[in-house]
Write a protein that holds these residues in place. Sequence first.
Motif, PDB file in Angstrom:
ATOM      1  N   GLN A 174       0.923  -1.108   0.076  1.00  0.00           N
ATOM      2  CA  GLN A 174       0.172   0.032  -0.056  1.00  0.00           C
ATOM      3  C   GLN A 174       0.891   1.319   0.034  1.00  0.00           C
ATOM      4  O   GLN A 174       0.714   2.099  -0.807  1.00  0.00           O
ATOM      5  CB  GLN A 174      -1.088   0.082   1.413  1.00  0.00           C
ATOM      6  N   GLU A 175       1.870   1.179   0.849  1.00  0.00           N
ATOM      7  CA  GLU A 175       2.549   2.660   0.987  1.00  0.00           C
ATOM      8  C   GLU A 175       3.513   2.669  -0.065  1.00  0.00           C
ATOM      9  O   GLU A 175       3.527   4.202  -0.524  1.00  0.00           O
ATOM     10  CB  GLU A 175       3.364   2.322   2.362  1.00  0.00           C
ATOM     11  N   PHE A 176       4.153   1.823  -0.366  1.00  0.00           N
ATOM     12  CA  PHE A 176       5.336   2.138  -1.355  1.00  0.00           C
ATOM     13  C   PHE A 176       4.722   2.728  -2.784  1.00  0.00           C
ATOM     14  O   PHE A 176       5.590   3.142  -3.695  1.00  0.00           O
ATOM     15  CB  PHE A 176       6.430   0.987  -1.599  1.00  0.00           C
ATOM     16  N   GLU A 177       3.584   2.454  -3.259  1.00  0.00           N
ATOM     17  CA  GLU A 177       2.980   2.654  -4.507  1.00  0.00           C
ATOM     18  C   GLU A 177       3.159   4.379  -4.577  1.00  0.00           C
ATOM     19  O   GLU A 177       3.096   4.761  -5.591  1.00  0.00           O
ATOM     20  CB  GLU A 177       1.501   2.356  -4.377  1.00  0.00           C
ATOM     21  N   GLY A 178       2.966   5.023  -3.340  1.00  0.00           N
ATOM     22  CA  GLY A 178       3.182   6.496  -3.474  1.00  0.00           C
ATOM     23  C   GLY A 178       4.387   7.216  -3.965  1.00  0.00           C
ATOM     24  O   GLY A 178       4.470   8.118  -4.398  1.00  0.00           O
ATOM     25  N   ALA A 179       5.454   5.798  -3.936  1.00  0.00           N
ATOM     26  CA  ALA A 179       6.637   6.315  -4.621  1.00  0.00           C
ATOM     27  C   ALA A 179       6.821   5.688  -5.903  1.00  0.00           C
ATOM     28  O   ALA A 179       8.176   5.971  -6.463  1.00  0.00           O
ATOM     29  CB  ALA A 179       7.803   5.671  -3.713  1.00  0.00           C
ATOM     30  N   ALA A 338      -1.617   7.999  -1.924  1.00  0.00           N
ATOM     31  CA  ALA A 338      -0.734   9.091  -1.170  1.00  0.00           C
ATOM     32  C   ALA A 338       0.525   8.897  -1.491  1.00  0.00           C
ATOM     33  O   ALA A 338       1.125   7.968  -1.644  1.00  0.00           O
ATOM     34  CB  ALA A 338      -1.117   8.675   0.225  1.00  0.00           C
ATOM     35  N   GLY A 339       1.266  10.181  -1.595  1.00  0.00           N
ATOM     36  CA  GLY A 339       2.573  10.100  -1.914  1.00  0.00           C
ATOM     37  C   GLY A 339       3.698   9.579  -0.788  1.00  0.00           C
ATOM     38  O   GLY A 339       3.258   9.371   0.660  1.00  0.00           O
ATOM     39  N   TYR A 340       4.730   9.056  -1.266  1.00  0.00           N
ATOM     40  CA  TYR A 340       5.562   8.376  -0.385  1.00  0.00           C
ATOM     41  C   TYR A 340       7.040   8.706  -0.884  1.00  0.00           C
ATOM     42  O   TYR A 340       7.276   8.448  -2.075  1.00  0.00           O
ATOM     43  CB  TYR A 340       5.215   6.925  -0.202  1.00  0.00           C
ATOM     44  N   ASP A 341       8.024   9.131  -0.104  1.00  0.00           N
ATOM     45  CA  ASP A 341       9.336   9.285  -0.523  1.00  0.00           C
ATOM     46  C   ASP A 341      10.140   8.022  -0.754  1.00  0.00           C
ATOM     47  O   ASP A 341      10.255   7.205  -0.052  1.00  0.00           O
ATOM     48  CB  ASP A 341       9.993  10.208   0.566  1.00  0.00           C
TER      49      ASP A 341
END
Length: 347
Positions: A174-179, A338-341
Amino acid sequence: MRYVIPSPMLAKAAPTVPDPAKYAGGLLFEPKWDGFRGLLAWDGDSVEIGSRGAKPLTRYFPELVEAVPRILPQPCLLDGEIVVATGPVGAQRLDWEALSQRIHPAASRVATLATRTPAMFIAFDLLALGDEDLLTTPFEQRRARLETLMSEVAHPLHITRTTRDRDAAVRWLQEFEGAGLDGVVAKPLDQPYAAGTRTLIKVKHARTADVVALGYRIHRSGSGVGSLLVGLFDSDGTLRQVGGVAAWSDVRRRELIDELAPLVERDDAGAAVTDEGERSRFSGSKDVSFVRLRPERVLEVRYDQLEGSRFRHTVQFARWRPDRDARSCTYDQLDTVAGYDLADVLG
């Protein structure tokens, strides 16, 4: 010594992140990088970068060729991914469009882009070290050797992060898609490197959207629909092409010609109207013209992610939606990620 670059080990798709307990040797999870697969060989004298296909990538990434002998402590053969990151510090993400532009026939353009949009190599497997062939070595040992090799390696070479924790892998999905990453890969720890076979497991994002049929291209055989072009309405009411649907059976391709015939736009003489489709650097001299359809028919498609205003990959047909009005097919229905660096992904 000179390394023979094998075909890369591949992955088969799974709908969910697998349970390591169901694998005798356990699993190691990695982020799924969205770039060019590359097998990087440095024999101590020269650097070669092989691709998943037959096309060598060496000439397109001179900045990597220059960095490898300077950074790697000894000759080796690495499996990994070539990626390009763009965006401000603290909010960088992978940029597929910038990466795809790196494949250019002109040496001067290659040199310019190597400076303007430099690439990174993300290593995730070690296939040879010095004159030692590691293809038959279990992945758990190859990974340990890779970590030792790259313990002090600097940018633009990186080692992918890993976890044995399934919950962490689900969170990464879920999280890394933002990067800009596009999923998670699970690798059996007790397996050798199986070149060219789908031994790994990949889990990608799966979503659906209702889109409008804009037109179709004739199949390369000359019979039936080869691909269906689809679009979405943007906020000002402009209908924009967002991708294509392919992989029809021979029978279904011919059926679609008849089904779509009432929607074909025709000129005053009754001939079907054709348009010149969008070209990319991969189109070459390929015919990209298509038969234009009145934008009235809606279909539901499965897609993994959006790249800019278009679907990143060819989408899959799910079903026709006769209950939907074409004007309701807008970008608003698509997921907002959501964006993720990227720096947090690299660790």
